[in-house]
Write an enzyme that holds these catalytic residues in place. Structure first.
Site, mmCIF file in Angstrom:
data_model
loop_
_atom_site.group_PDB
_atom_site.id
_atom_site.type_symbol
_atom_site.label_atom_id
_atom_site.label_comp_id
_atom_site.label_asym_id
_atom_site.label_seq_id
_atom_site.Cartn_x
_atom_site.Cartn_y
_atom_site.Cartn_z
ATOM 1 N N ASN A 8 0.827 -1.202 0.086
ATOM 2 C CA ASN A 8 -0.084 0.120 0.078
ATOM 3 C C ASN A 8 0.845 1.231 0.046
ATOM 4 O OD1 ASN A 8 -1.712 2.137 0.556
ATOM 5 N ND2 ASN A 8 -2.927 1.062 2.141
ATOM 6 N N THR A 68 -5.032 -2.730 5.027
ATOM 7 C CA THR A 68 -4.319 -3.572 4.140
ATOM 8 C C THR A 68 -4.523 -5.043 4.805
ATOM 9 O OG1 THR A 68 -3.281 -1.515 3.525
ATOM 10 C CG2 THR A 68 -2.485 -3.907 2.738
ATOM 11 N N GLU A 273 -12.620 -0.517 10.678
ATOM 12 C CA GLU A 273 -13.172 -0.190 9.400
ATOM 13 C C GLU A 273 -14.851 -0.412 9.502
ATOM 14 O OE1 GLU A 273 -11.344 1.199 6.896
ATOM 15 O OE2 GLU A 273 -9.400 0.833 7.648
#
Length: 296
Positions: A8, A68, A273
């Site tokens: 990432n 990630t 998240e």
């Protein structure tokens, strides 16, 4: 032997690519084929990892933050043949790395791979998604995953702590039904957290009872959380004794259904998240994932 590096580029204040060359050099003695893929958008890491599993890769390395890592696990987990996961932590809290005692310094984590071993760990499944650390419900959880990237870069794990503390003032209790092991509980709570390991939001010993391979979901239900109660809980949260607090209900199970009593929408948080709205069906998948850890 084949290895895939999922990198990432925006992780670690955009320093992730600076570790690419060293990582390849460390992997060369053990892997005949090494490929690198860069994430550009949501679900890239998930798709890259899924493809790697179907192309008989032996190792997939996540070079990035917790997001990630979570995506990479979601790509690996559905497959019958699953490559091992390597973690080079570049995020704000790096909870899975903390739980497995993987060095938080990227260079040290890369060096660790020279002489590492595989460890089988549990992961969880919530509705159709996989998680490695925690599913939480409540305004505090929502506030934590809405922390701006700039604040995370400046303050690290402290940014989550500040956001959660601020939300205590406005926190509203909610009624949930928890169904597990033929039991049914109705609780009025401020926060529900269902974890797999002891690390949470940067606190490595938040839940000392939890082990990454114990085959259990560790359920914490925090009752009415006003400022006074929050101040009582805080010391126990920092010292890993939160399950001993009088304002906390704690138990373990291997699966649980969580639904609201009132007909309103409430979202969940999965590994930092945004997750699905309730109801939630959550189960543990014992020793479903192999992760590279220190060989000691």
């Amino acid at each position: 032997m084949k290895a895939l590096i999922i990198l990432n580029p925006s992780s670690g204040k955009e320093k992730a690519k600076g570790y690419e060359e060293k990582l390849v050099e460390v992997l060369k003695p053990r892997y005949d084929e090494i490929n690198i893929k860069y994430t550009k958008k949501k679900n890239d890491a998930k798709n890259f990892a899924y493809e790697a599993a179907n192309e008989d890769y032996d190792l997939v390395i996540s070079l990035g933050g917790d997001g990630t890592v979570n995506e990479t696990v979601n790509g690996i987990a559905p497959n019958k043949k699953r490559p091992a996961l390597g973690i080079i932590p570049m995020g704000t809290v790096n909870d899975l790395a903390r739980a497995l005692d993987i060095p938080l310094d990227p260079e040290e984590a890369i060096d660790m791979l020279k002489d590492s071993k595989e460890k089988e760990i549990d992961i969880g499944m919530v509705n159709e998604r996989y998680f490695t650390n925690v599913v939480s419900v409540g305004n505090i959880a929502k506030a934590v995953h809405e922390v701006e990237s700039e604040e995370k870069s400046k303050l690290g794990p402290l940014a989550y702590f500040i956001a959660g503390t601020k939300e205590v003032i406005n926190s509203e209790d909610f009624l949930v039904k928890l169904k597990y092991e033929n039991k049914l509980s109705e609780l009025k709570i401020s926060l529900l957290a269902i974890g797999l390991s002891g690390a949470l939001a940067g606190f490595g010993d938040f839940l000392k009872e939890a082990k990454p391979d114990d085959g259990k979901l560790h359920v914490l239900a925090i009752k009415s959380l006003d400022i006074g109660n929050a101040l009582k809980i805080l010391p126990s949260a920092v010292t890993g004794k939160i399950t001993e607090s009088e304002n906390v209900i704690y138990f373990t199970t291997d699966n649980i259904n969580v639904r609201l009593v009132e007909h309103e929408e409430k979202e969940s948080d999965i590994d930092g998240e945004k997750g699905p709205n309730l109801p939630l069906d959550i189960k543990v998948l014992p020793k479903h994932l192999k992760v590279m850890i220190k060989n000691s």
